[in-house]
Design a protein around this motif. Structure first.
Motif, PDB file in Angstrom:
ATOM      1  N   GLU A  58       0.831  -1.207   0.000  1.00 28.30           N
ATOM      2  CA  GLU A  58       0.000   0.000   0.000  1.00 28.30           C
ATOM      3  C   GLU A  58       0.866   1.259   0.000  1.00 28.30           C
ATOM      4  OE1 GLU A  58      -2.588  -0.106   3.391  1.00 28.30           O
ATOM      5  OE2 GLU A  58      -3.457  -2.024   2.811  1.00 28.30           O
TER       6      GLU A  58
ATOM      7  N   GLN B 275       9.259  16.200  -5.012  1.00 29.33           N
ATOM      8  CA  GLN B 275       9.576  14.774  -4.943  1.00 29.33           C
ATOM      9  C   GLN B 275      10.448  14.463  -3.737  1.00 29.33           C
ATOM     10  OE1 GLN B 275      11.288  14.300  -8.875  1.00 29.33           O
ATOM     11  NE2 GLN B 275       9.575  12.985  -9.479  1.00 29.33           N
TER      12      GLN B 275
ATOM     13  N   ARG C 173       4.057   1.565  -0.890  1.00 19.90           N
ATOM     14  CA  ARG C 173       4.821   1.648  -2.133  1.00 19.90           C
ATOM     15  C   ARG C 173       3.949   2.178  -3.270  1.00 19.90           C
ATOM     16  NH1 ARG C 173       6.246  -3.626  -3.349  1.00 19.90           N
ATOM     17  NH2 ARG C 173       7.809  -3.532  -1.716  1.00 19.90           N
ATOM     18  N   SER C 174       2.741   1.654  -3.388  1.00 20.06           N
ATOM     19  CA  SER C 174       1.824   2.091  -4.436  1.00 20.06           C
ATOM     20  C   SER C 174       1.481   3.568  -4.282  1.00 20.06           C
ATOM     21  CB  SER C 174       0.563   1.240  -4.394  1.00 20.06           C
ATOM     22  OG  SER C 174      -0.390   1.722  -5.284  1.00 20.06           O
ATOM     23  N   GLU C 175       1.175   3.968  -3.066  1.00 18.18           N
ATOM     24  CA  GLU C 175       0.836   5.364  -2.798  1.00 18.18           C
ATOM     25  C   GLU C 175       2.011   6.288  -3.119  1.00 18.18           C
ATOM     26  OE1 GLU C 175      -0.057   7.736   1.243  1.00 18.18           O
ATOM     27  OE2 GLU C 175      -1.385   6.021   0.886  1.00 18.18           O
TER      28      GLU C 175
ATOM     29  N   ASP D 239       4.787   9.938  -9.393  1.00 16.92           N
ATOM     30  CA  ASP D 239       4.476   9.986 -10.825  1.00 16.92           C
ATOM     31  C   ASP D 239       3.810  11.292 -11.220  1.00 16.92           C
ATOM     32  OD1 ASP D 239       5.613   7.585 -11.433  1.00 16.92           O
ATOM     33  OD2 ASP D 239       3.728   6.444 -11.393  1.00 16.92           O
ATOM     34  N   GLU D 240       3.160  11.961 -10.291  1.00 17.22           N
ATOM     35  CA  GLU D 240       2.541  13.250 -10.595  1.00 17.22           C
ATOM     36  C   GLU D 240       3.586  14.286 -10.995  1.00 17.22           C
ATOM     37  OE1 GLU D 240       0.249  14.514  -7.236  1.00 17.22           O
ATOM     38  OE2 GLU D 240      -0.980  12.694  -7.235  1.00 17.22           O
TER      39      GLU D 240
ATOM     40  N   HIS E   7       4.571   5.721  -5.204  1.00 23.62           N
ATOM     41  CA  HIS E   7       4.813   5.776  -6.645  1.00 23.62           C
ATOM     42  C   HIS E   7       3.770   6.645  -7.351  1.00 23.62           C
ATOM     43  CE1 HIS E   7       8.252   3.184  -6.890  1.00 23.62           C
ATOM     44  NE2 HIS E   7       7.638   2.235  -6.204  1.00 23.62           N
ATOM     45  N   ASN E   8       2.521   6.560  -6.912  1.00 19.32           N
ATOM     46  CA  ASN E   8       1.477   7.394  -7.514  1.00 19.32           C
ATOM     47  C   ASN E   8       1.750   8.871  -7.285  1.00 19.32           C
ATOM     48  OD1 ASN E   8       0.087   5.188  -8.484  1.00 19.32           O
ATOM     49  ND2 ASN E   8      -1.304   5.086  -6.737  1.00 19.32           N
ATOM     50  N   LYS E   9       2.183   9.221  -6.077  1.00 21.67           N
ATOM     51  CA  LYS E   9       2.471  10.630  -5.782  1.00 21.67           C
ATOM     52  C   LYS E   9       3.699  11.113  -6.551  1.00 21.67           C
ATOM     53  CE  LYS E   9       0.206  11.063  -1.386  1.00 21.67           C
ATOM     54  NZ  LYS E   9       0.280  11.562  -0.032  1.00 21.67           N
TER      55      LYS E   9
END
Length: 107
Positions: free
Chosen positions: A44, A72, A46-48, A54-55, A50-52
């Motif tokens: 969870e 970043q 890691r996914s969160e 990627d913005e 990476h999503n942030k």
């Protein structure tokens, strides 16, 4: 409960073994449950993260155009300060927030 709101320890501490194995009767079963929960929490986070990140990613830049993005760096620092997934899983276990079930073996 959100991972960010967790009251888990940030550093290593000693836990009472009796409290950990109290619900299942075996320290090994408790460790397996907490380990699986820690893996879920890690996925969870890691996914969160990476999503942030990627913005802010720039996909069409050359090597000369790449520069350190302050946002970043701040996001990464925030996630580094969070408790480790294992600590969060242990705290959830002690607070009885983890749902688990035993599957019966059929012979």
């Amino acid at each position: 409960m959100s991972v960010k709101d967790s009251k888990a320890e940030l550093s290593t501490i000693t836990y009472d073994r009796d409290k950990i194995e109290e619900n299942v009767g075996s320290i090994y079963e408790a460790i397996v449950v907490m380990g699986k929960r820690a893996e879920q929490i890690n996925a969870e986070i890691r996914s969160e993260l990476h999503n942030k990140l990627d913005e802010f990613a720039v996909h069409n830049s050359t090597l000369e155009e790449v520069f350190e993005n302050k946002e970043q760096i701040e996001i990464s620092k925030h996630y580094e300060k969070l408790p480790k997934p294992t600590s969060i899983a242990i705290q959830e276990w002690l607070d009885e927030e983890i749902y688990y079930r035993k599957t019966e073996e059929k012979n």
